[in-house]
Design a protein around this motif. Structure first.
Motif, PDB file in Angstrom:
ATOM      1  N   VAL A 198       0.810  -1.221   0.000  1.00  0.00           N
ATOM      2  CA  VAL A 198       0.000   0.000   0.000  1.00  0.00           C
ATOM      3  C   VAL A 198       0.847   1.276   0.000  1.00  0.00           C
ATOM      4  N   LYS A 199       2.158   1.143  -0.060  1.00  0.00           N
ATOM      5  CA  LYS A 199       3.048   2.311   0.049  1.00  0.00           C
ATOM      6  C   LYS A 199       2.737   3.373  -0.993  1.00  0.00           C
ATOM      7  N   THR A 200       2.543   2.992  -2.244  1.00  0.00           N
ATOM      8  CA  THR A 200       2.285   3.995  -3.279  1.00  0.00           C
ATOM      9  C   THR A 200       0.904   4.625  -3.120  1.00  0.00           C
ATOM     10  N   VAL A 201      -0.022   3.908  -2.500  1.00  0.00           N
ATOM     11  CA  VAL A 201      -1.334   4.497  -2.194  1.00  0.00           C
ATOM     12  C   VAL A 201      -1.165   5.596  -1.155  1.00  0.00           C
ATOM     13  N   LEU A 202      -0.348   5.336  -0.130  1.00  0.00           N
ATOM     14  CA  LEU A 202      -0.097   6.350   0.897  1.00  0.00           C
ATOM     15  C   LEU A 202       0.500   7.609   0.269  1.00  0.00           C
ATOM     16  N   LYS A 203       1.479   7.415  -0.601  1.00  0.00           N
ATOM     17  CA  LYS A 203       2.106   8.561  -1.276  1.00  0.00           C
ATOM     18  C   LYS A 203       1.078   9.354  -2.085  1.00  0.00           C
ATOM     19  N   ALA A 204       0.225   8.637  -2.801  1.00  0.00           N
ATOM     20  CA  ALA A 204      -0.761   9.304  -3.654  1.00  0.00           C
ATOM     21  C   ALA A 204      -1.810  10.045  -2.828  1.00  0.00           C
ATOM     22  N   ALA A 255      -1.302   1.869  -9.831  1.00  0.00           N
ATOM     23  CA  ALA A 255      -2.435   1.592  -8.938  1.00  0.00           C
ATOM     24  C   ALA A 255      -2.601   2.646  -7.854  1.00  0.00           C
ATOM     25  N   GLY A 256      -1.492   3.101  -7.262  1.00  0.00           N
ATOM     26  CA  GLY A 256      -1.584   4.053  -6.162  1.00  0.00           C
ATOM     27  C   GLY A 256      -2.330   5.318  -6.547  1.00  0.00           C
ATOM     28  N   GLU A 257      -1.958   5.923  -7.667  1.00  0.00           N
ATOM     29  CA  GLU A 257      -2.609   7.151  -8.118  1.00  0.00           C
ATOM     30  C   GLU A 257      -4.068   6.913  -8.483  1.00  0.00           C
ATOM     31  N   GLU A 258      -4.361   5.765  -9.091  1.00  0.00           N
ATOM     32  CA  GLU A 258      -5.751   5.474  -9.463  1.00  0.00           C
ATOM     33  C   GLU A 258      -6.622   5.301  -8.227  1.00  0.00           C
ATOM     34  N   ILE A 259      -6.089   4.617  -7.203  1.00  0.00           N
ATOM     35  CA  ILE A 259      -6.862   4.419  -5.977  1.00  0.00           C
ATOM     36  C   ILE A 259      -7.118   5.755  -5.281  1.00  0.00           C
ATOM     37  N   ALA A 260      -6.109   6.620  -5.210  1.00  0.00           N
ATOM     38  CA  ALA A 260      -6.290   7.930  -4.580  1.00  0.00           C
ATOM     39  C   ALA A 260      -7.351   8.743  -5.319  1.00  0.00           C
ATOM     40  N   LYS A 261      -7.331   8.700  -6.629  1.00  0.00           N
ATOM     41  CA  LYS A 261      -8.332   9.423  -7.423  1.00  0.00           C
ATOM     42  C   LYS A 261      -9.740   8.916  -7.106  1.00  0.00           C
ATOM     43  N   LEU A 262      -9.887   7.590  -7.041  1.00  0.00           N
ATOM     44  CA  LEU A 262     -11.192   7.017  -6.734  1.00  0.00           C
ATOM     45  C   LEU A 262     -11.648   7.407  -5.327  1.00  0.00           C
TER      46      LEU A 262
END
Length: 384
Positions: free
Chosen positions: A19-25, A363-370
């Motif tokens: 989930v690291k890139t999700v946190l960043k996003a 995935a991280g950026e897409e999840i943050a956008k959603l």
């Protein structure tokens, strides 16, 4: 504009890399506020203190939840989950998040899902819809039914979540966030000394001519056999005498048997080319994997990141049964001779074909956008 408060709960070292890139996003998104909660084995030194890597990466931790009950057996796992519900519920009550995110399928994640659900906080689940054939699958599907939003890692997983009765409008194939990190290290070569940077114990073999990586966890439904299982792998690695970097197991039922098996084997046998680590930063770990001869064991990193990297994997036993995989995986039983034969084969064959079965790296950026766009209302009803 009021920012949406997104509480992300990390309960174990694998969850952070997932989930690291999700946190960043989330941190980078102007409409979102990260509330990071670190709990369970992610806080414990004996399992590598993942919390240290989280803090070193610059993330601010909103709350820490100490809820692991010693024992490394089924009863301890159940009680750890119960303690987690009590403690995480209090954290949610204090932080008042708009959305809670839980990751994957470890038993501790059930505490997050149950607490959010009963407190009427929308729950987002990352990596639902996958199958493995053990207790993790039960936990994963149970969280799917508790979750409101689903960020799955493959198309098969998306279809499975919908077949479980979830609203297709809230099931998104974002790919796996861990592939985001893998995509960043594809072109990297070994650029650090793992012995100097991470310590560990054991021999320090020369890695310049190739090495293996081993990561083998106990299987919760076979936990009584965990020592016997790890001994077959130890015998195979000892007999091959190839430079090997071995990583300690997760805090699952049976981990004590796995750990005891390793310690006992080390005392009775001279492993001249094996070095043991507790933990490693996700980026560094993937660099090691990308430059290795292959991964041996039963970690999901072999199914996910290694598929994207084209790293050959010897998958031992039943832990990853039925999971989507690329052509990089060879399945074998808990058998020394079968493991040796498979290792010799992947060394002879070299790199495997790469696969994007778990996504392409965004995935991280897409999840943050959603997360910034999804309605903060329930599309499920609970009747009493």
């Amino acid at each position: 504009m009021n920012k949406r408060k997104i509480a992300v709960v990390i309960t174990a070292r694998p969850s952070y890399s997932r989930v690291k890139t999700v946190l960043k996003a989330i941190v980078a998104h102007p409409g979102l506020e990260l509330q990071l909660i670190v709990a369970a084995s992610a806080l414990l030194e004996r399992y590598g203190s993942a919390v240290n890597y989280i803090e070193n990466d610059g993330f601010e931790i909103a709350a820490k939840v100490f809820n692991v009950l010693e024992g490394e057996n089924l009863t301890a796992a159940a009680k750890t989950t119960g303690i987690g519900i009590l403690e995480i519920s209090t954290v949610f009550d204090n932080l008042k998040p708009d959305i809670v995110i839980t990751v994957a399928d470890r038993f501790e994640t059930m505490a997050t899902a149950i607490s959010a659900s009963y407190m009427n906080i929308p729950l987002a689940h990352i990596q639902g819809g996958e199958v493995t054939g053990n207790i993790d699958e039960k936990v994963r599907h149970a969280i799917t039914k508790l979750a409101d939003y689903h960020f799955v890692a493959s198309e098969n997983a998306r279809e499975r979540v919908i077949k479980l009765g979830e609203n297709a409008d809230f099931v998104f194939n974002t790919g796996c966030p861990s592939i985001d990190i893998a995509s960043e290290v594809v072109a990297n070569s070994l650029h650090f000394d793992p012995y100097e940077k991470y310590g560990g114990v054991g021999a320090q073999p020369d890695l310049s001519n190739g090495y293996l990586v081993v990561m083998q966890h106990p299987v919760t439904t076979e936990y009584r056999d965990s020592r016997k299982h790890i001994e077959e792998t130890l015998k195979a690695i000892g007999e091959l005498n190839i430079p090997t970097l071995w990583f300690w197991p997760n805090v699952d039922a049976g981990a004590d048997g796995t750990s005891t098996g390793i310690r006992s084997f080390r005392e009775k046998n001279k492993l001249e080319k094996v070095h043991f680590f507790k933990n490693m930063e996700g980026d560094d770990f993937l660099v090691l994997l990308n430059n290795s001869l292959g991964l041996i064991g039963n970690s999901s990193v072999g199914i996910r990141e290694c598929a994207f990297l084209g790293v050959p994997v010897i998958n031992i036993g039943t832990r990853q049964n039925r999971r989507d995989r690329g052509n990089n995986v060879t399945d074998v039983d808990y058998d020394k001779d079968a493991i040796i034969e498979a290792i010799n084969r992947i060394i002879a064959d070299g790199k495997s074909p790469v696969s994007s079965v778990y996504g392409g790296g965004n995935a991280g950026e897409e999840i943050a956008k959603l997360l910034s766009e999804l309605p903060l209302q329930f599309h499920k009803t609970i009747s009493y």
